[in-house]
Design a protein around this motif. Structure first.
Motif, PDB file in Angstrom:
ATOM      1  N   GLU A 125     -26.956 -61.750  80.376  1.00  0.00           N
ATOM      2  CA  GLU A 125     -28.009 -61.282  81.889  1.00  0.00           C
ATOM      3  C   GLU A 125     -28.503 -60.299  81.506  1.00  0.00           C
ATOM      4  O   GLU A 125     -29.672 -59.528  81.700  1.00  0.00           O
ATOM      5  CB  GLU A 125     -26.834 -61.416  82.516  1.00  0.00           C
ATOM      6  CG  GLU A 125     -26.416 -62.749  83.298  1.00  0.00           C
ATOM      7  CD  GLU A 125     -25.436 -62.364  84.358  1.00  0.00           C
ATOM      8  OE1 GLU A 125     -24.707 -61.551  84.389  1.00  0.00           O
ATOM      9  OE2 GLU A 125     -24.662 -62.778  85.002  1.00  0.00           O
ATOM     10  N   VAL A 128     -31.904 -60.907  79.256  1.00  0.00           N
ATOM     11  CA  VAL A 128     -32.586 -60.964  80.313  1.00  0.00           C
ATOM     12  C   VAL A 128     -32.852 -59.540  80.950  1.00  0.00           C
ATOM     13  O   VAL A 128     -34.553 -59.772  81.409  1.00  0.00           O
ATOM     14  CB  VAL A 128     -32.310 -61.841  81.851  1.00  0.00           C
ATOM     15  CG1 VAL A 128     -32.666 -62.316  82.476  1.00  0.00           C
ATOM     16  CG2 VAL A 128     -32.014 -63.631  80.458  1.00  0.00           C
ATOM     17  N   VAL A 129     -31.990 -58.887  82.013  1.00  0.00           N
ATOM     18  CA  VAL A 129     -33.250 -57.792  82.017  1.00  0.00           C
ATOM     19  C   VAL A 129     -33.583 -57.143  81.121  1.00  0.00           C
ATOM     20  O   VAL A 129     -34.760 -56.529  81.937  1.00  0.00           O
ATOM     21  CB  VAL A 129     -31.657 -56.771  82.761  1.00  0.00           C
ATOM     22  CG1 VAL A 129     -32.228 -55.347  83.259  1.00  0.00           C
ATOM     23  CG2 VAL A 129     -30.983 -57.106  83.637  1.00  0.00           C
ATOM     24  N   LYS A 132     -37.107 -58.972  80.863  1.00  0.00           N
ATOM     25  CA  LYS A 132     -37.732 -58.322  82.335  1.00  0.00           C
ATOM     26  C   LYS A 132     -38.369 -57.256  81.582  1.00  0.00           C
ATOM     27  O   LYS A 132     -39.868 -56.846  82.495  1.00  0.00           O
ATOM     28  CB  LYS A 132     -36.942 -58.567  83.127  1.00  0.00           C
ATOM     29  CG  LYS A 132     -37.092 -60.088  83.886  1.00  0.00           C
ATOM     30  CD  LYS A 132     -36.254 -60.377  85.164  1.00  0.00           C
ATOM     31  CE  LYS A 132     -36.100 -61.175  85.440  1.00  0.00           C
ATOM     32  NZ  LYS A 132     -34.809 -61.779  86.991  1.00  0.00           N
ATOM     33  N   THR A 133     -38.010 -56.132  81.314  1.00  0.00           N
ATOM     34  CA  THR A 133     -38.353 -55.063  81.221  1.00  0.00           C
ATOM     35  C   THR A 133     -39.857 -54.603  80.189  1.00  0.00           C
ATOM     36  O   THR A 133     -40.539 -54.621  80.348  1.00  0.00           O
ATOM     37  CB  THR A 133     -37.313 -54.060  80.664  1.00  0.00           C
ATOM     38  OG1 THR A 133     -36.416 -53.851  81.535  1.00  0.00           O
ATOM     39  CG2 THR A 133     -37.558 -52.186  81.054  1.00  0.00           C
ATOM     40  N   VAL A 135     -41.132 -57.762  79.381  1.00  0.00           N
ATOM     41  CA  VAL A 135     -42.709 -58.210  79.896  1.00  0.00           C
ATOM     42  C   VAL A 135     -43.245 -57.417  80.977  1.00  0.00           C
ATOM     43  O   VAL A 135     -44.746 -57.548  80.698  1.00  0.00           O
ATOM     44  CB  VAL A 135     -42.511 -59.263  80.401  1.00  0.00           C
ATOM     45  CG1 VAL A 135     -43.119 -60.221  81.869  1.00  0.00           C
ATOM     46  CG2 VAL A 135     -40.965 -60.528  79.526  1.00  0.00           C
ATOM     47  N   LYS A 136     -42.861 -56.719  81.490  1.00  0.00           N
ATOM     48  CA  LYS A 136     -43.272 -55.992  83.034  1.00  0.00           C
ATOM     49  C   LYS A 136     -44.304 -54.504  81.723  1.00  0.00           C
ATOM     50  O   LYS A 136     -45.249 -54.293  82.198  1.00  0.00           O
ATOM     51  CB  LYS A 136     -42.556 -54.971  83.354  1.00  0.00           C
ATOM     52  CG  LYS A 136     -41.800 -55.603  84.564  1.00  0.00           C
ATOM     53  CD  LYS A 136     -40.933 -54.989  85.470  1.00  0.00           C
ATOM     54  CE  LYS A 136     -40.912 -55.943  86.647  1.00  0.00           C
ATOM     55  NZ  LYS A 136     -39.748 -54.953  87.748  1.00  0.00           N
ATOM     56  N   GLU A 139     -47.066 -56.564  79.724  1.00  0.00           N
ATOM     57  CA  GLU A 139     -47.978 -56.509  81.410  1.00  0.00           C
ATOM     58  C   GLU A 139     -48.365 -55.652  80.973  1.00  0.00           C
ATOM     59  O   GLU A 139     -50.262 -55.998  81.353  1.00  0.00           O
ATOM     60  CB  GLU A 139     -47.524 -57.378  82.519  1.00  0.00           C
ATOM     61  CG  GLU A 139     -46.685 -58.755  82.518  1.00  0.00           C
ATOM     62  CD  GLU A 139     -46.488 -59.348  83.756  1.00  0.00           C
ATOM     63  OE1 GLU A 139     -46.098 -58.383  84.134  1.00  0.00           O
ATOM     64  OE2 GLU A 139     -46.230 -60.250  83.652  1.00  0.00           O
ATOM     65  N   GLN A 158     -44.287 -66.271  78.168  1.00  0.00           N
ATOM     66  CA  GLN A 158     -42.931 -65.396  79.034  1.00  0.00           C
ATOM     67  C   GLN A 158     -42.097 -65.959  79.883  1.00  0.00           C
ATOM     68  O   GLN A 158     -40.871 -65.486  80.283  1.00  0.00           O
ATOM     69  CB  GLN A 158     -43.582 -63.967  79.118  1.00  0.00           C
ATOM     70  CG  GLN A 158     -44.389 -62.776  78.163  1.00  0.00           C
ATOM     71  CD  GLN A 158     -42.649 -63.149  77.173  1.00  0.00           C
ATOM     72  OE1 GLN A 158     -41.353 -62.934  77.547  1.00  0.00           O
ATOM     73  NE2 GLN A 158     -43.777 -62.359  76.055  1.00  0.00           N
ATOM     74  N   SER A 159     -43.308 -66.532  80.418  1.00  0.00           N
ATOM     75  CA  SER A 159     -41.868 -67.979  81.279  1.00  0.00           C
ATOM     76  C   SER A 159     -41.685 -68.567  80.995  1.00  0.00           C
ATOM     77  O   SER A 159     -40.274 -69.009  82.113  1.00  0.00           O
ATOM     78  CB  SER A 159     -43.477 -68.232  83.169  1.00  0.00           C
ATOM     79  OG  SER A 159     -42.925 -68.506  83.829  1.00  0.00           O
ATOM     80  N   LEU A 162     -38.547 -67.090  79.898  1.00  0.00           N
ATOM     81  CA  LEU A 162     -37.742 -66.951  81.358  1.00  0.00           C
ATOM     82  C   LEU A 162     -36.725 -67.933  81.924  1.00  0.00           C
ATOM     83  O   LEU A 162     -35.492 -67.923  82.563  1.00  0.00           O
ATOM     84  CB  LEU A 162     -38.032 -66.439  81.726  1.00  0.00           C
ATOM     85  CG  LEU A 162     -38.807 -64.472  81.497  1.00  0.00           C
ATOM     86  CD1 LEU A 162     -39.523 -63.834  83.504  1.00  0.00           C
ATOM     87  CD2 LEU A 162     -36.750 -63.925  82.103  1.00  0.00           C
ATOM     88  N   GLN A 166     -32.651 -69.413  82.032  1.00  0.00           N
ATOM     89  CA  GLN A 166     -31.999 -68.495  83.292  1.00  0.00           C
ATOM     90  C   GLN A 166     -31.010 -70.258  83.635  1.00  0.00           C
ATOM     91  O   GLN A 166     -30.329 -70.070  84.061  1.00  0.00           O
ATOM     92  CB  GLN A 166     -33.058 -69.102  84.735  1.00  0.00           C
ATOM     93  CG  GLN A 166     -34.063 -67.525  85.360  1.00  0.00           C
ATOM     94  CD  GLN A 166     -34.831 -67.508  86.333  1.00  0.00           C
ATOM     95  OE1 GLN A 166     -35.827 -68.702  85.444  1.00  0.00           O
ATOM     96  NE2 GLN A 166     -35.074 -66.713  86.114  1.00  0.00           N
TER      97      GLN A 166
END
Length: 194
Positions: A125, A128-129, A132-133, A135-136, A139, A158-159, A162, A166
């Protein structure tokens, strides 16, 4: 025993008759006269009564001894059965203790596995966090430096990552829940056995 008493009575009767039938001295005194037949009969009747009483006592005593022996044999059988039942109960108790020890070992193993899985899930987890960071940030970087087509391709990539993560996280959660159920069942079984 009856035969022995009968022989004793015959001997006694014969002895009394011999005394009665023997020669009587005539001394002229009253004390030297022979015992009257009536007294002999009374004495014989007393001896017979005495022998019958002794015979009755012997028979009742023999019956009591036989009854006591039978009771003792019955008690010996009961004691042997109780001994066997005690041995069986000790064996069952030993088996129950072995099962409880086995269940406790399995529960300890399950708890260790559950802790390991929970730690791994927490780590996933966290990853994953962090992803995501990233990925942002990516982006934001793409928005400023890369064309729209490249941005779409990377976003799709990236999707997919993810979604895979998940899905993996969901599988791990289900595995943990299954292990918790098994652990709960083992604890319930252990409590009912103790």
């Amino acid at each position: 025993m009856k035969m022995t008493w009968g022989l004793c009575l015959l001997c006694l009767a014969g002895g009394l008759r011999a005394v009665h039938a023997g020669p009587v001295r005539k001394t002229g005194k009253m004390a030297d006269k022979a015992v009257p037949q009536e007294e002999v009969n009374v004495l014989m009747f007393g001896v017979i009564q005495f022998s019958e009483s002794l015979n009755y006592i012997y028979e009742t005593t023999e019956a009591k001894i036989a009854k006591i022996s039978q009771t003792l044999r019955s008690h010996e059988g009961t004691l042997q059965r109780l001994g066997r039942q005690t041995e069986q109960a000790a064996e069952v108790e030993k088996q129950i203790k072995e099962v409880i020890q086995l269940l406790q070992a399995q529960m300890a193993k399950q708890q260790a596995q559950t802790k390991t899985t929970k730690d791994w899930l927490a780590s996933m987890e966290q990853e994953v966090v962090e992803l995501k960071t990233k990925v942002k940030k990516l982006e934001m970087y793409l928005n400023t430096n890369i064309s729209i087509k490249e941005l779409q391709e990377r976003a799709k990539e990236q999707s997919n990552i993810l979604q895979g993560l998940q899905h993996l996280t969901q599988l791990q959660k289900e595995n943990v829940e299954s292990q918790n159920e098994q652990l709960s069942k083992l604890q319930t079984m252990s409590e009912t056995m103790t």
